[in-house]
Design an enzyme around this catalytic site. Structure first.
Site, PDB file in Angstrom:
ATOM      1  N   MET A 157      30.466  18.031  24.280  1.00 13.58           N
ATOM      2  CA  MET A 157      30.684  19.061  25.297  1.00 13.58           C
ATOM      3  C   MET A 157      32.042  18.849  25.989  1.00 13.58           C
ATOM      4  SD  MET A 157      26.993  20.059  26.799  1.00 13.58           S
ATOM      5  CE  MET A 157      26.839  18.751  27.977  1.00 13.58           C
TER       6      MET A 157
ATOM      7  N   ASN B 105      35.503  16.978  27.792  1.00 12.91           N
ATOM      8  CA  ASN B 105      35.862  15.970  28.801  1.00 12.91           C
ATOM      9  C   ASN B 105      35.764  14.585  28.142  1.00 12.91           C
ATOM     10  OD1 ASN B 105      34.866  14.421  31.795  1.00 12.91           O
ATOM     11  ND2 ASN B 105      36.801  15.413  31.481  1.00 12.91           N
TER      12      ASN B 105
ATOM     13  N   HIS C  79      33.190   9.169  23.243  1.00 13.76           N
ATOM     14  CA  HIS C  79      33.323  10.239  22.241  1.00 13.76           C
ATOM     15  C   HIS C  79      34.293   9.813  21.129  1.00 13.76           C
ATOM     16  CE1 HIS C  79      32.481  12.792  25.970  1.00 13.76           C
ATOM     17  NE2 HIS C  79      31.511  13.163  25.159  1.00 13.76           N
TER      18      HIS C  79
ATOM     19  N   GLY D 100      25.674   9.601  19.794  1.00 11.70           N
ATOM     20  CA  GLY D 100      25.722   8.364  20.566  1.00 11.70           C
ATOM     21  C   GLY D 100      24.330   7.936  21.007  1.00 11.70           C
TER      22      GLY D 100
ATOM     23  N   MET E 175      29.795   5.011  29.622  1.00 14.82           N
ATOM     24  CA  MET E 175      30.772   6.091  29.843  1.00 14.82           C
ATOM     25  C   MET E 175      30.075   7.436  29.750  1.00 14.82           C
ATOM     26  SD  MET E 175      34.120   4.909  27.814  1.00 14.82           S
ATOM     27  CE  MET E 175      35.044   3.506  28.387  1.00 14.82           C
TER      28      MET E 175
ATOM     29  N   SER F 126      30.863  11.904  30.730  1.00 13.24           N
ATOM     30  CA  SER F 126      31.722  12.953  31.310  1.00 13.24           C
ATOM     31  C   SER F 126      31.377  13.178  32.770  1.00 13.24           C
ATOM     32  CB  SER F 126      31.545  14.250  30.540  1.00 13.24           C
ATOM     33  OG  SER F 126      31.827  14.039  29.178  1.00 13.24           O
ATOM     34  N   ARG F 127      30.168  12.812  33.170  1.00 13.15           N
ATOM     35  CA  ARG F 127      29.748  13.046  34.559  1.00 13.15           C
ATOM     36  C   ARG F 127      30.171  11.909  35.500  1.00 13.15           C
ATOM     37  NH1 ARG F 127      25.009  15.501  31.770  1.00 13.15           N
ATOM     38  NH2 ARG F 127      24.886  17.679  32.424  1.00 13.15           N
TER      39      ARG F 127
HETATM   40  P1  AMP Z   1      28.322  14.959  25.301  1.00 12.05           P
HETATM   41  O1  AMP Z   1      29.741  15.421  25.318  1.00 12.05           O
HETATM   42  O2  AMP Z   1      27.896  14.284  26.560  1.00 12.05           O
HETATM   43  O3  AMP Z   1      27.375  16.035  24.841  1.00 12.05           O
HETATM   44  O4  AMP Z   1      28.243  13.828  24.194  1.00 12.05           O
HETATM   45  C1  AMP Z   1      28.654  14.079  22.881  1.00 12.05           C
HETATM   46  C2  AMP Z   1      28.263  12.903  22.020  1.00 12.05           C
HETATM   47  O5  AMP Z   1      28.906  11.731  22.511  1.00 12.05           O
HETATM   48  C3  AMP Z   1      26.756  12.615  22.056  1.00 12.05           C
HETATM   49  O6  AMP Z   1      26.340  12.212  20.766  1.00 12.05           O
HETATM   50  C4  AMP Z   1      26.658  11.484  23.038  1.00 12.05           C
HETATM   51  O7  AMP Z   1      25.535  10.662  22.849  1.00 12.05           O
HETATM   52  C5  AMP Z   1      27.941  10.731  22.727  1.00 12.05           C
HETATM   53  N1  AMP Z   1      28.323   9.882  23.856  1.00 12.05           N
HETATM   54  C6  AMP Z   1      28.501  10.254  25.140  1.00 12.05           C
HETATM   55  N2  AMP Z   1      28.797   9.180  25.906  1.00 12.05           N
HETATM   56  C7  AMP Z   1      28.787   8.106  25.077  1.00 12.05           C
HETATM   57  C8  AMP Z   1      29.006   6.714  25.254  1.00 12.05           C
HETATM   58  N3  AMP Z   1      29.270   6.181  26.444  1.00 12.05           N
HETATM   59  N4  AMP Z   1      28.928   5.901  24.175  1.00 12.05           N
HETATM   60  C9  AMP Z   1      28.642   6.405  22.939  1.00 12.05           C
HETATM   61  N5  AMP Z   1      28.423   7.717  22.712  1.00 12.05           N
HETATM   62  C10 AMP Z   1      28.492   8.552  23.756  1.00 12.05           C
END
Ligand code: AMP
Length: 283
Positions: free
Chosen positions: A30, A32, A37, A149, A186, A188-189
């Site tokens: 998503m 940021n 990521h 992740g 880590m 985005s929030r």
């Molecule tokens: P998001 O942008 O939050 O939807 O996350 C996109 C992908 O990145 C998802 O598969 C998350 O699980 C992964 N992700 C987000 N934060 C982390 C992190 N700190 N370590 C590993 N993977 C992450």
């Protein structure tokens, strides 16, 4: 890096790549973007010839009182970061590209197990939104491999269940959690944390690690471990959504017979709701 926003244009581009015998690894996000990521993109590069990353803040996975409108959108910086790590294709569709008839009447995909627990219990409809968008993205990107992740452990299990149940020819790989120097996963929030909260945020991981130690004691009482963890977090200013110890394949509450456990927690610290987890193996 090639950038697409049209689903049909990306779909035909991928069909051509596949005709040339190229394999495709996919990292849905998503945006940021942070090191978590980017570590997924690095892993994806080892798994296939072409890496596709998508950035789409998916409205159907946010509840009515959640942070869809304020979710950080930083496409320009994200694009640079992806270029730096050697991502080859970026997909940035609009809401209208994905839900042209409107999200309310769009067909959806639902996984009928795993989804009612943990985050599913406190965010009704969240996983329906996730599985629907991931399904749409899979149909556009046609990946051989997709990376998720383990920070979102339940999401990773739900996607694995979807792929298995619907017999999708896609390998799902779980990637380790990338952390800040203080141990905070880590996210985005995390940018929503105030300075003081950033310091306090390390306690979430610390309390999970303390619970792990307690679980390794053969005389432990799982409920006691959970209660103590909740109290510690509350004392440190967290508003706990859940702190659970579950069997990590089914997400059912752990019993003393289970060896493959997951400690999973979600708690608000000021504005953001933080999540974290730890796989625990007992012998
Ligand atoms: P998001 O942008 O939050 O939807 O996350 C996109 C992908 O990145 C998802 O598969 C998350 O699980 C992964 N992700 C987000 N934060 C982390 C992190 N700190 N370590 C590993 N993977 C992450």
């Amino acid at each position: 890096m090639k950038i697409f926003s049209s689903p049909t244009e990306l779909q035909s581009h991928i069909v051509n790549l596949k005709k040339q015998g190229k394999s495709v690894a996919f990292v849905p996000t998503m945006g940021n973007l942070h090191q978590g990521h980017l570590s997924l993109v690095e892993l994806a590069k080892q798994k296939a010839d072409i890496v596709v990353c998508s950035i789409f803040v998916n409205p159907t996975q946010f509840g009515p009182n959640e942070d869809f409108d304020s979710y950080p959108r930083t496409l320009e910086q994200d694009t640079k970061k992806l270029e730096q790590v050697g991502n080859q294709i970026l997909f940035t569709p609009t809401n209208n590209d994905i839900y042209p008839q409107g999200k309310e009447v769009h067909s959806s995909v639902e996984v009928n197990r795993l989804t009612d627990k943990l985050c599913g219990a406190s965010r009704p409809g969240h996983f329906r939104g996730v599985t629907t968008i991931v399904n749409i993205l899979f149909n556009i990107v046609q990946p051989d491999v997709a990376i998720f992740g383990k920070k979102d452990y339940q999401q990773y299990l739900v996607i694995r269940a979807m792929v298995k149940d619907l017999m999708m020819p896609i390998k799902i790989i779980g990637a380790e959690i990338a952390r800040e120097p203080n141990g905070l996963a880590m996210s985005s929030r995390n940018g929503f944390l105030a300075e003081q909260e950033k310091k306090q945020s390390s306690y979430l991981r610390e309390v999970i690690l303390l619970s792990q130690k307690q679980l390794e004691d053969p005389k432990k009482d799982i409920n006691e471990v959970k209660l103590q963890a909740c109290k510690l977090l509350q004392n440190k200013g967290f508003k706990v959504d859940y702190f659970e110890i579950v069997e990590r394949n089914t997400l059912e509450l752990a019993t003393s017979n289970d060896n493959e456990l997951l400690i999973a927690a979600a708690a608000w610290l000021g504005k953001p709701r933080l999540i974290d987890n730890l796989e625990v193996n007992l012998n």
